[in-house]
Design an enzyme around this catalytic site. Sequence first.
Site, PDB file in Angstrom:
ATOM      1  N   TRP A  68      -8.829  18.085 -82.792  1.00  0.00           N
ATOM      2  CA  TRP A  68      -9.245  16.766 -83.026  1.00  0.00           C
ATOM      3  C   TRP A  68      -9.108  15.813 -81.807  1.00  0.00           C
ATOM      4  CZ3 TRP A  68     -12.654  16.269 -86.469  1.00  0.00           C
ATOM      5  CH2 TRP A  68     -12.657  17.070 -87.526  1.00  0.00           C
ATOM      6  N   ASP A  85      -3.230   9.371 -83.753  1.00  0.00           N
ATOM      7  CA  ASP A  85      -4.122   9.983 -84.936  1.00  0.00           C
ATOM      8  C   ASP A  85      -2.938  10.612 -85.980  1.00  0.00           C
ATOM      9  OD1 ASP A  85      -5.790  11.267 -86.467  1.00  0.00           O
ATOM     10  OD2 ASP A  85      -6.865  12.305 -85.056  1.00  0.00           O
ATOM     11  N   LYS A 141      -6.323  12.821 -96.548  1.00  0.00           N
ATOM     12  CA  LYS A 141      -5.142  13.888 -96.711  1.00  0.00           C
ATOM     13  C   LYS A 141      -4.161  13.080 -97.565  1.00  0.00           C
ATOM     14  CE  LYS A 141      -7.249  15.368 -92.499  1.00  0.00           C
ATOM     15  NZ  LYS A 141      -8.319  16.103 -92.899  1.00  0.00           N
TER      16      LYS A 141
HETATM   17  C1  PLP Z   1      -6.352  15.048 -87.443  1.00  0.00           C
HETATM   18  C2  PLP Z   1      -7.690  14.513 -87.552  1.00  0.00           C
HETATM   19  N1  PLP Z   1      -8.191  13.607 -86.800  1.00  0.00           N
HETATM   20  C3  PLP Z   1      -9.210  13.471 -86.958  1.00  0.00           C
HETATM   21  C4  PLP Z   1     -10.070  13.987 -88.336  1.00  0.00           C
HETATM   22  C5  PLP Z   1     -11.573  13.411 -88.209  1.00  0.00           C
HETATM   23  O1  PLP Z   1     -11.742  12.554 -89.502  1.00  0.00           O
HETATM   24  P1  PLP Z   1     -12.964  11.953 -90.015  1.00  0.00           P
HETATM   25  O2  PLP Z   1     -13.532  13.245 -90.901  1.00  0.00           O
HETATM   26  O3  PLP Z   1     -12.304  10.998 -91.065  1.00  0.00           O
HETATM   27  O4  PLP Z   1     -13.807  11.567 -89.001  1.00  0.00           O
HETATM   28  C6  PLP Z   1      -9.533  15.008 -88.915  1.00  0.00           C
HETATM   29  C7  PLP Z   1     -10.376  15.669 -89.851  1.00  0.00           C
HETATM   30  O5  PLP Z   1      -9.961  16.610 -90.578  1.00  0.00           O
HETATM   31  C8  PLP Z   1      -8.246  15.312 -88.749  1.00  0.00           C
HETATM   32  O6  PLP Z   1      -7.799  16.351 -89.512  1.00  0.00           O
END
Ligand code: PLP
Length: 356
Positions: A99, A165, A189
Amino acid sequence: MRKHIFNAGPCKLSDRTLENTSKAIVELENSGQSILEVSHRSKDFQAVMDDAVALFKEVLDIPENYTILFLGGGASMQFCMIPYNFMKKKAFYLNTGTWSNKAIKEAKMWGEVVEVSSKDKGFTYIPKDLNVPSDVDYVHITTNNTISGTEILEDYNFDAPLIADMSSDILSRPVDVSKYAMIYGGAQKNMGPAGVTFVIIRNDMLEKVADRQIPTMLKYATHMSKGSMFNTPPCVNIFACRETLAWVKEMGGLDAMNKLADDRATLLYNAIDDSKMFKGTVAKEDRSRMNIIFVMEEQYKDLEAEFISFAGTKNCIGIKGHRDVGGFRASTYNASTMADVETLVAAMKEFEANHA
Ligand SMILES: Cc1ncc(COP(=O)(O)O)c(C=O)c1O
């Protein structure tokens, strides 16, 4: 019968969230209409939004000089909005896995990324010596790494604005929000269903916006000035977040969530460490309490698929590891109970006794 859900996200939510959201889908609090039908401009929905914001402020102890937004686009949209709005020349990114990497890719479109990474060991640890240059526009971290299974449990102190994040560990521990310029994440989550993104942003960040043309929908200023209602917000998702926040409060707040996270993770990591069949993949001091990753010792590797099926017979679902890591991942978010984890641990022990 409700299963023991270990999905990485979307994932298990509290019974309160599910029950009250399903009721609101039939009728929103004596309004004579469903949450799916209500106008987002109505007083009925405004009350839901105000309540969600107030509860978020209360539960996470968010100071007055921050604005809370509920937006669409997922955390992935934030990967692009952050540099678009705030990157003038240079930003620091801590690269702790998939991520962070995606966030870095977006930032590189707008300037120089100074990166410290744990890629050398497959993202199985959190780098400690960060040496952030003094002239960066901001520092970006991913506090919980959903795929690699590491977590940062401290609130860092930097001179530059700190942006985190927290998609996969928001509301799992008390956080000193005042140390962050911005905290964001996909809700799916610990907060609610997929389809809504939370953003907690310090108001003075608007003074740090880069001098460039930014499309209206991608400007923080747009959403901050309109109380997340510049366009139609994801109403039902925001309702579900409100219910989760009320549930967290009812459960004893973030101290209670923090203890539960510790208890669940300790139980499962102890079982992994005590086993001759299973082993952890992550540096012990950096282990995530939300995404517990383990694999089988080399001589048992052929049994991985069989163990997933066996766990399924005990109603444990969602433990197949991410395709980049393999093995198993048990995601133990806020709504996971000790009973969920005890059932998984019992399944691991029974399987090991049968095969080792
Ligand atoms: C730590 C983290 N950041 C970002 C994301 C991406 O999120 P989204 O699917 O809402 O764009 C995720 C998705 O699992 C994640 O676990």
